[in-house]
Write an enzyme that holds these catalytic residues in place. Sequence first.
Site: not given
Ligand code: ZN
Length: 999
Positions: A50, A126
Site C-alpha cells: 500500500e 517505505e
Molecule cells: Zn501505513
Amino acid sequence: MRKGQIAKNGFRYIILNNPVPAGRFEAHLQMHVGSIEEGDDEQGVAHIVEHVTFLGSDKRSVLFGTGSESNAYTDFHHTVYHINCPLVSQGTTALPPNTKLLPLALDALREIAFEAKMLNSRIEKERLAVLSELSMMTNMEYRMTTQEICELHSETILPKRFPIGDEATIRKVHPDKVRAFYHRFYHSDRADLFIVGDVDLDETEALIKKVFEPVPPSPTYLARQAMKVGALAGLKDYNETFSKFPEFDPRNDWRIRPQVKHRFSDENRVNFSLDPAIFRHEMIPSLQLVMCAKLPVQPIQTKKDLREFVLSRLVVACLGWSLTSKVRPNPPLSGIEFDHSDSMSESCAVTTLKLYSRPHEWQDMLSVAMKDVRRAYRRGFSQAELDCMITSILADSRQAAQQAGNIPSSEIVGSLLEAELLGHTFMDFNYYHSLLEEIVETITLEDVNEHAKKLLEYIAEYGEDDAPLPAAILACVPSGPNGEKDVVEISKEDIQRELQHKPDDDEYEDEVENLEHLVSPEALAHMHTLNPPAWVDVEPGVQRKEDPKTGIVMRRLSNGIRVNIKKTLNSPNTVSIAAVSPGGLARETRTNPAAVKLGVQAIMQGGSFGNYSREMVDLFSMRKLMNINFGVTLESITWDLLAPTETVDDLMQFLMLTYSDLRWNEKAFNSAKDLFQSNWDAVTKSLEMASADMLVRAVANDDARFWGPPPEVIESLDLNTVKDELEKQLCTDGLEINIVGDFDMEEIEESVLKHLGTIPKRDKPEPIYQQDIIDIKPDPTRQHQRIELPDDQKRAIGYLTGVAPNRWGYSTENPKCKENGYWSYDGKVAKDEQTQERRKHPMFATACIELIEKMVSTELYSLLRDSLSLVYHTKFEVGVNERLPTNDWLIVINSEHQNVDRAVNEASKCLRNIRFTPHMLSSAKRSVQHFHETESANDAYWLGYLRGMQDDTIPDKMEGASAEYYDVLNQVSLDDIKEVWKTFLTSEKDVYTCVGVSG
Ligand SMILES: [Zn+2]
C-alpha cells in the site's frame, strides 16, 4: 447511482452524483487484498505494498497543489486508496488552469493498482516509514485491542495477520517478495471503484472505461468467466474447471478465501463455559474487562431485515443509557460501553460489553453492570425508556432526512462502501426515514424485550446449560511495577465466579420520570417578574447590530450576556450553541491549581439544577436529542450544545438553569477525583503522555495549572473550593452566547431574551487574567529532556516546542509586535506605506500564522519523511490562544527507537534554517484558502468565527474584520512571513525538546 463492470477484465465501479461540495469529487479504489492474503513469511507485506504503490505514484503527485487530498489504508481484507479532489485545477506549477482533474485522478489510481513501478529505492524508504508507523501504533491501547481480536477470533487466521505485520519480517523482507505480492493480488477483478461527487454519470462512466479497460484480465477472472460463475456447484467443479487454466491458483480467488471461517456464538450452545483470558502488563493504566459475542453480519435488504436492525439499535440505546446512568455517580465504575455492530474489516457482527475500573474494584464494577444487564434480560426495559429511545432515533433520522441534500461526498462514499461490503441496500435518507416511521409503529415493548433476550443471553446466562457461548472474555490487568508481585488478584476462576454469581435481589430502582419542560411556563413567568429581561446597547445607540457582509447579528442583554448569531443552511433543522465564559485554567487562583478542571469534570459527571435528579435531566436531553458538553481550555470554559432547531427553548432553559441554579453532587465530585487519579496513572504509563507532560512542566516551569494534575494536587481540593473557583468564572458579565444554525432569526432572538434575559446579573471579578500568568518563563535548565519507560516493546516519541505569538499577533516575548497598532518584529515602522497598511490589519497575524503552519509542516515532512526516512508522520502546529498574550508551537515526531534523537535534531535544525520561497507561499495560500472554504460548510467553523466577537479580551476580533480574510491572506508577502517567523524562534535556545523511549 450507476453500477457497472468492465466485461473484459471484471473491474467494477459505482458512480453516484452528489453535488455537495460543488465542484469536487471523491474517488475510492478498494482492492480486495488485505493482510489475510499474506503467507507466514509475508506478514506486513500487504501494508508495505500500500505504501509503496501510493507514495511511489508519480501520477498522484501531479495532483499536488490543486487542493486535492489523498490517503490509503490496509485492513485484514482490503486495501483502500482514496483521492478527494476539485473537478478542475486553478493552475499549479505542473498544471495549467482549468485542467480537468478526474481523468488525472483515475490515471493515478490505475498506476497505483496496476502499473506501480515498485522501485527498490521506494521499497526501502517505505520499509523505514512502516517501522516508524509500527513504533507509533503499538501503544498499550493498540496492544489491548489486538489481545481482544486474538481472543475474539482465535479460531481464524486473523490473530496471525494484523495488518501492521511482523517487525522482523518488515525489516528483512526482500523487495522481490513485495513486488511478487503486488503482482499476485493486484488484479482488475479484485477492484471496486467508487466515484461520488459533482459529476455527470455518463461522462464519468465513459471515462472509467477508457482508463481501466486496457488493464489486462487476471487468470482467475478468465477462468471464472469460462465456467460462468452462476453454474458454480462446488469446489470440486471449480478446481476441475480451473485446471484448464495452468496459470490459475484458486487460493488467489478472494471470493472463496478459505482462511476466515468464524465460529458464531449462537451456533455454540454447549455445556461448558469459555475460559476468560487475562492479559497482564505493567503499562496498562486501569483494569478493563470485555465480554463479546460474535454473530454473522445480517444484510439489510428487506423491511423485515430493517426491523431487526432497529430492534438491535433500540436495545443498545436502552441498555447503554441505563448503564451510563448507573456508572456516572458510581465510583467503582470509571466507564462502561455496550455495543452491537458490524465489523467490515473482521467481516462479522460483534456484541460487546466493556467495563473499566480501578484495579481493586473490579468485582464491585462487575456486579453493578451484571445487575443491570440481568434486569434488562429478565424484566426488560420500561415503556418510558423505550418511548424515549424511539423518539430519539426518529428525531435522529428525521434530521438526517432533512439534511439529505447537504451531505458531503466524503461521508456518502464511506457509507456506500460499507453498504456494498456488508450487503446492505444503500438507501436515501428520506426513504430510510419513511421506512423507519412505518416500522416503529409496529414495534412493541414486548418485541424489544424479546430482542434484548437474544442479544444479552450470552452475558446474562453465562455458564448455564444451553446458553450461547461468548466469543471472548478478556481482562486487561495492570501488574506491579518492575516485576513486583501482581498488585491485583484476579484469576480466570474469579471472573467465572463473578459472572455466574446471580444474587436474588429484585430491588430495582424506581423508573425515572419523563419531564415535559425544564422550566414550566409558570416558573418562567415568575422569573420574568423577578428579573425583567431587556436588550441593551451593543454600541452607543445601537441595540441590534447586523453585519451586512456575513449576516451576523450581535446583541447584548441587560445582565451583561453578549449574543452572536449566524444563520446558515449547512445543517438543516440544527442549532449549535457555544456558551463561552472567558477565564479557564489561566484564571485559576495559583494556590488552587486544577480546581476548575476538576469542577468541570464533577459537573459533567453529576451536575444538575433545581430539584431535578441528574437522571431526569439525562433522559430529557436524550429524548430531545440534545447533545451537551462542558469543557475547559487554558482561556475559557464552554458549554457546547447541539440539537434539532425545535428544541431551542429547551436549550435556552438548560443554559438559564445552569447559570442561575447549578447543583453539585458530592458523590460525583468524588468520582471525578477518582477519574483524575486514573488519568494520572494513564499519564505516567503512556510514553506519549508522560513525555508531553514532562515538556509542559519545563515550559510552564512547574505551574500546576498546566500539567498533570498529579494526585496530591487533586487530593488537596475540596468541593467548596472547587465550587467557588468554577462558579467565580460562570458569571453573566462577559458570558458570550454564540448561536449558529438553521432557524428563524426572530424566534431565536426572542427565545434568548425570554430565557437568558432572566438570569440574575453576576459581575466578573477583575482582572480576567492574573498578571502573573504572563510572567511564566520556560526553565532553561530543562531545555532538552529525555524519559525512559520500562516496556517490552521498543517505542519512541519526540516533541519539540517553543513560544509563539497568540493568534492575533500578541506576544509577551516580543511585546513590541503590536505596540503601535501595526505588526513589526522590532517595533520599527515599516518604510513603505503599503506594508504598513497591510500589517495594520487585525487579521494580518492570523493569516501569517496559518501560512507558517502550512509551510513549516510541508518542509518538515519532506525533509524528515521523504528525504531522511526518519519519521512516519510529522506536523508543525501553533496553539489556539487568542486571549493570553502568549502561545506555543508544537512538533510531534513519530519515529523509531534508534532514529528518534536524530529526527528531533534534524527537525530543530530545519526550523532554524528554513528558507521560505515564493513557491511555498503560493502553495500554502491555496491550501489555507481551500481549508477555510471547505470548513465554512460546517456550523462548527462558524461557531469558532463568532466566539470572541464581543469579548473585551480579544479586541482585534471585536473589530469584526474577518470578512476580508481572503484579501489579507493573499496580500501576505514573503518578507511578512520572514518577519513574523522571527517571533517563533531565532536560535537554538528557543527550542525545547523531550524525547521518550521505551523497551
Ligand atoms: Zn501505513
